[in-house]
Design an enzyme around this catalytic site. Structure first.
Site, short mmCIF file in Angstrom:
data_model
loop_
_atom_site.label_atom_id
_atom_site.label_comp_id
_atom_site.label_asym_id
_atom_site.label_seq_id
_atom_site.Cartn_x
_atom_site.Cartn_y
_atom_site.Cartn_z
N ASP A 38 -2.54 5.51 5.42
CA ASP A 38 -2.54 6.28 4.17
C ASP A 38 -1.28 7.14 4.15
O ASP A 38 -0.46 7.09 5.09
CB ASP A 38 -3.82 7.14 4.03
CG ASP A 38 -4.25 7.33 2.57
OD1 ASP A 38 -3.42 7.82 1.78
OD2 ASP A 38 -5.38 6.98 2.22
N ASP A 73 4.15 5.64 3.02
CA ASP A 73 4.02 5.60 1.57
C ASP A 73 4.28 4.15 1.15
O ASP A 73 5.35 3.60 1.47
CB ASP A 73 5.07 6.55 0.96
CG ASP A 73 4.96 6.65 -0.56
OD1 ASP A 73 4.54 5.66 -1.20
OD2 ASP A 73 5.30 7.71 -1.09
N VAL A 74 3.32 3.52 0.47
CA VAL A 74 3.48 2.09 0.15
C VAL A 74 4.69 1.82 -0.76
O VAL A 74 5.15 0.69 -0.85
CB VAL A 74 2.20 1.47 -0.48
CG1 VAL A 74 1.04 1.49 0.49
CG2 VAL A 74 1.83 2.14 -1.80
N ASN A 100 -5.19 -1.83 -0.39
CA ASN A 100 -6.11 -1.12 -1.27
C ASN A 100 -5.55 0.14 -1.91
O ASN A 100 -6.06 0.59 -2.93
CB ASN A 100 -7.35 -0.79 -0.41
CG ASN A 100 -8.21 0.29 -0.96
OD1 ASN A 100 -8.85 0.10 -1.99
ND2 ASN A 100 -8.25 1.44 -0.29
N TYR A 167 -2.50 1.62 -15.87
CA TYR A 167 -3.38 1.14 -14.79
C TYR A 167 -3.81 -0.30 -15.05
O TYR A 167 -3.77 -1.15 -14.16
CB TYR A 167 -4.59 2.07 -14.72
CG TYR A 167 -5.55 1.79 -13.58
CD1 TYR A 167 -5.24 2.15 -12.27
CD2 TYR A 167 -6.79 1.19 -13.83
CE1 TYR A 167 -6.13 1.90 -11.24
CE2 TYR A 167 -7.69 0.95 -12.80
CZ TYR A 167 -7.36 1.31 -11.50
OH TYR A 167 -8.24 1.08 -10.48
N LYS A 171 -3.04 -3.54 -12.62
CA LYS A 171 -4.08 -4.32 -11.93
C LYS A 171 -4.06 -5.78 -12.38
O LYS A 171 -4.37 -6.68 -11.60
CB LYS A 171 -5.45 -3.67 -12.13
CG LYS A 171 -5.56 -2.27 -11.48
CD LYS A 171 -5.32 -2.32 -9.97
CE LYS A 171 -5.63 -0.99 -9.29
NZ LYS A 171 -5.48 -1.04 -7.82
N1 LIG Z 1 -13.39 3.71 -7.42
C1 LIG Z 1 -13.36 2.89 -8.45
O1 LIG Z 1 -14.16 3.00 -9.37
C2 LIG Z 1 -12.36 1.78 -8.48
C3 LIG Z 1 -12.57 0.72 -9.37
C4 LIG Z 1 -11.64 -0.33 -9.40
C5 LIG Z 1 -10.54 -0.31 -8.57
N2 LIG Z 1 -10.35 0.75 -7.72
C6 LIG Z 1 -9.17 0.72 -6.86
O2 LIG Z 1 -9.61 0.88 -5.51
C7 LIG Z 1 -8.55 1.46 -4.74
C8 LIG Z 1 -9.12 2.63 -3.94
O3 LIG Z 1 -9.70 3.55 -4.84
P1 LIG Z 1 -10.67 4.74 -4.41
O4 LIG Z 1 -11.73 4.82 -5.44
O5 LIG Z 1 -11.03 4.63 -2.98
O6 LIG Z 1 -9.67 5.96 -4.67
P2 LIG Z 1 -9.18 7.12 -3.70
O7 LIG Z 1 -8.33 8.01 -4.55
O8 LIG Z 1 -10.36 7.70 -2.99
O9 LIG Z 1 -8.28 6.33 -2.64
C9 LIG Z 1 -6.96 5.90 -2.91
C10 LIG Z 1 -6.15 6.11 -1.64
O10 LIG Z 1 -4.82 5.56 -1.84
C11 LIG Z 1 -3.91 6.43 -1.23
N3 LIG Z 1 -2.58 6.32 -1.83
C12 LIG Z 1 -2.23 6.66 -3.10
N4 LIG Z 1 -0.91 6.49 -3.26
C13 LIG Z 1 -0.43 6.01 -2.09
C14 LIG Z 1 0.87 5.64 -1.64
N5 LIG Z 1 1.95 5.75 -2.43
N6 LIG Z 1 1.03 5.20 -0.37
C15 LIG Z 1 -0.05 5.11 0.46
N7 LIG Z 1 -1.30 5.45 0.09
C16 LIG Z 1 -1.48 5.90 -1.17
C17 LIG Z 1 -4.49 7.83 -1.49
O11 LIG Z 1 -3.94 8.80 -0.61
C18 LIG Z 1 -5.98 7.59 -1.31
O12 LIG Z 1 -6.41 7.85 0.01
C19 LIG Z 1 -7.46 1.83 -5.73
O13 LIG Z 1 -6.45 0.83 -5.72
C20 LIG Z 1 -8.18 1.84 -7.07
O14 LIG Z 1 -7.31 1.59 -8.14
C21 LIG Z 1 -11.25 1.78 -7.66
#
Ligand SMILES: NC(=O)c1ccc[n+]([C@@H]2O[C@H](COP(=O)([O-])OP(=O)(O)OC[C@H]3O[C@@H](n4cnc5c(N)ncnc54)[C@H](O)[C@@H]3O)[C@@H](O)[C@H]2O)c1
Length: 274
Positions: A38, A73-74, A100, A167, A171
């Protein structure tokens, strides 16, 4: 939960977050060694996720020192590449990768959308996912091993969510990338699939999206939290949101040998909702 190959090395990005943590835990329970990745600013959450993985590893295949954390950082391609080099040298080549990390962006009608935020969303969700996928494939190619990658897409990329133009764009791009990469990497023995969760809760992302959809005037949603929550649930044939465990179950299936002939697929985790 489907079991992945015990003793394999996995890498999970966004592992301090809700879904990343849940998948990391599922992998640890399978006896897979987990590298939790992360941002450096999420180091505390990353350590908590690692502790949970250590506590979940009660089998013969792993011990506490097998689960590691790494920060990058990705969007920084150099950082991503050198993190994979370091992990391969110190832990082993990750053959199970959950790509993810992501950012939801602003909620605004297309006519009002901030273009700087569009660039940020695309940088993290598309270029970042691409970079991790490329580094993962290069590491497996260098080691002469195959594996499986699951990219994180979203139902927003399948159907297009109102007020989430950046977004949804990002996606949809992940789904296209998944299908293209599945073809490019098949000769290396690397399967590439994506998952598209719909409404998942409870938690930060559920609350944030309900709250923000309520705050942006639109013909699709009401303007209070409770009404929007109800509207969203009513869009799901199963009449509930999905759980983190249900997302993890689908990801683990795609990473497992049970999905050995599944390649280039986008698996919708949406209770049947569009
Ligand atoms: N929770 C939902 O309802 C949902 C639905 C569909 C898709 N998603 C996708 O699932 C994934 C995870 O979501 P989540 O709900 O766990 O959210 P979250 O915010 O809890 O987790 C996202 C993580 O990505 C990390 N991150 C963000 N930018 C970054 C970067 N530049 N480099 C490295 N790490 C980075 C953040 O620090 C965080 O820990 C995301 O891609 C989100 O778009 C979530």
């Amino acid at each position: 939960m489907p079991a992945c190959r015990p003793g394999a090395v996995s890498l999970v990005t966004g592992a301090a977050g809700n879904i990343g943590r849940s998948v990391a835990l599922g992998l640890a329970r399978s006896g897979v060694r987990v590298v939790l990745a992360d941002l450096a600013s999420a180091a505390d959450g990353l350590d908590e996720s690692r502790e949970l993985c250590v506590a979940a590893s009660t089998d013969d295949y792993t011990n506490a020192s097998d689960h590691r954390t790494v920060t990058f950082d990705v969007t920084d391609f150099g950082e991503v590449a050198s993190a994979f080099d370091r992990v391969a040298a110190e832990v082993g080549t990750p053959t199970l990768v959950f790509n993810n990390a992501g950012y939801q962006g602003h909620f605004a009608n297309l006519v009002d959308y901030d273009l700087a935020d569009l660039r940020r969303v695309l940088d993290i969700n598309v270029a970042g996912v691409f970079a991790v996928l490329q580094s993962a494939a290069r590491a497996m190619q260098a080691a002469g091993v195959g594996g499986a990658v699951v990219n994180m897409a979203s139902m927003a990329g399948v159907s297009g969510a109102p007020n989430m133009g950046a977004y949804s764009t990002s996606k949809a791009a992940v789904i296209g990338l998944t299908k293209s990469a599945a073809k490019d990497l098949a000769p290396l023995g690397i399967r590439v699939n994506s998952v598209s969760p719909g409404f998942i809760g409870p938690g930060f992302m559920w609350e944030r999206q309900v709250e923000l959809q309520a705050s942006v005037p639109s013909q699709y949603y009401a303007d209070t939290f409770d009404e929007v929550a109800e509207q969203m649930i009513n869009m799901v044939p199963l009449r509930r949101y999905g759980s983190l465990d249900e997302v993890a179950g689908a990801v683990l299936f795609l990473l497992s040998d049970a999905a050995g002939f599944v390649n280039g697929v986008n698996l919708e985790i949406s209770g049947g909702g569009a």
